[in-house]
Design an enzyme around this catalytic site. Structure first.
Site: not given
Ligand code: C5P
Length: 238
Positions: A37, A64-66, A69, A71-73, A123, A213-214
């Site tokens: 991601k 993951d750019l969410k 805007d 619709p067209n953009t 969240t 992620g981490r």
């Molecule tokens: O390091 P970690 O496991 O917390 O990373 C989770 C990833 O998911 C990050 O890129 C974070 O921005 C993304 N994310 C999140 N909670 C959300 C939406 C996206 O942790 N509600």
């Protein structure tokens, strides 16, 4: 629709301030065993070339750019993402039905069509936060309403917390991807995630794909950490 049962379920969130550490990590990963991601930080710093580099190494990339805007953009931005060869892209469901259907239709007109999923309610937002911007009711009710709207708009799924997955799954049926961050292996630190769940519990709650992620990127041995998580979920059958 991707056959999720045969696909790697783990999406490694690359959240680094520069390309070098991300590429170090990626060099040790097998594109057949996980997806990647790329979010706003890395994309804003490094641009499309970085994404193309990952795609060029054979990885499925979730951009993951969410988008949110007119619709067209948004449709044009989704088409630009498709041109990069990404596997999945996302937008905010609160952009509305027209925005979602226009984006989906634009992608359907392309030869390479990435999956398109939506964020419902971030969240990080509580009841007071969403009330301030005009949403009525509890966050969970809004998640359910926006998940339904996303499904009706023909998108492939949503991003949601593992806790929301249990509530949403029965309402959207099987053929709708639930992608869940906020996942922590039993042994790992929670970092700044508050409402976490283990990978296996998230899948049992109805998640199809886990964004992690981490626990992987900050581990001494990221590949070993990924393999440990894969072993934790190896026995899972829907
Ligand atoms: O390091 P970690 O496991 O917390 O990373 C989770 C990833 O998911 C990050 O890129 C974070 O921005 C993304 N994310 C999140 N909670 C959300 C939406 C996206 O942790 N509600």
């Amino acid at each position: 629709m991707t056959d999720v049962a045969r696909d790697p379920r783990i999406i490694v969130a690359l959240d680094y301030p520069a390309a070098a550490p991300a590429l170090d990590l990626v060099s040790g990963l097998d594109p057949a065993s996980c997806r990647l991601k790329v979010g706003k930080e890395m994309f804003t710093r490094l641009g499309p070339a970085f994404v193309e580099q990952l795609v060029g190494r054979g990885f499925d990339v979730f951009l993951d750019l969410k988008f949110h805007d007119i619709p067209n953009t948004v449709a044009a931005a989704c088409a630009a993402a498709a041109d990069l060869g990404v596997w999945m892209v996302n937008l905010h469901a609160s952009g509305g039905r027209k925005m979602m259907t226009t984006a989906r239709e634009r992608l359907e007109s392309l030869s390479h069509r990435p999956l398109l999923i939506a964020v419902t309610i971030l969240t990080s937002l509580g009841e007071k936060d969403i009330a301030e911007v005009g949403f009525v009711g509890a966050p969970a009710d809004n998640v359910v309403r926006l998940a339904r709207l996303t499904r009706e708009s023909g998108l492939d799924g949503i991003v949601c917390s593992p806790l929301e997955a249990a509530e949403v799954r029965p309402l959207v049926g099987r053929d709708f991807l639930l992608v869940t961050p906020g996942v922590r292996p039993a042994s790992a630190a929670r970092d700044d995630q508050k409402r976490v769940m283990t990978p296996l519990d998230a899948l049992n709650n109805g998640a199809d794909m886990l964004v992690i992620g981490r626990p992987i990127t900050a581990a001494d041995d990221p590949q070993a950490s990924l393999e440990r998580i894969q072993r934790e979920i190896a026995g899972f059958r829907r």
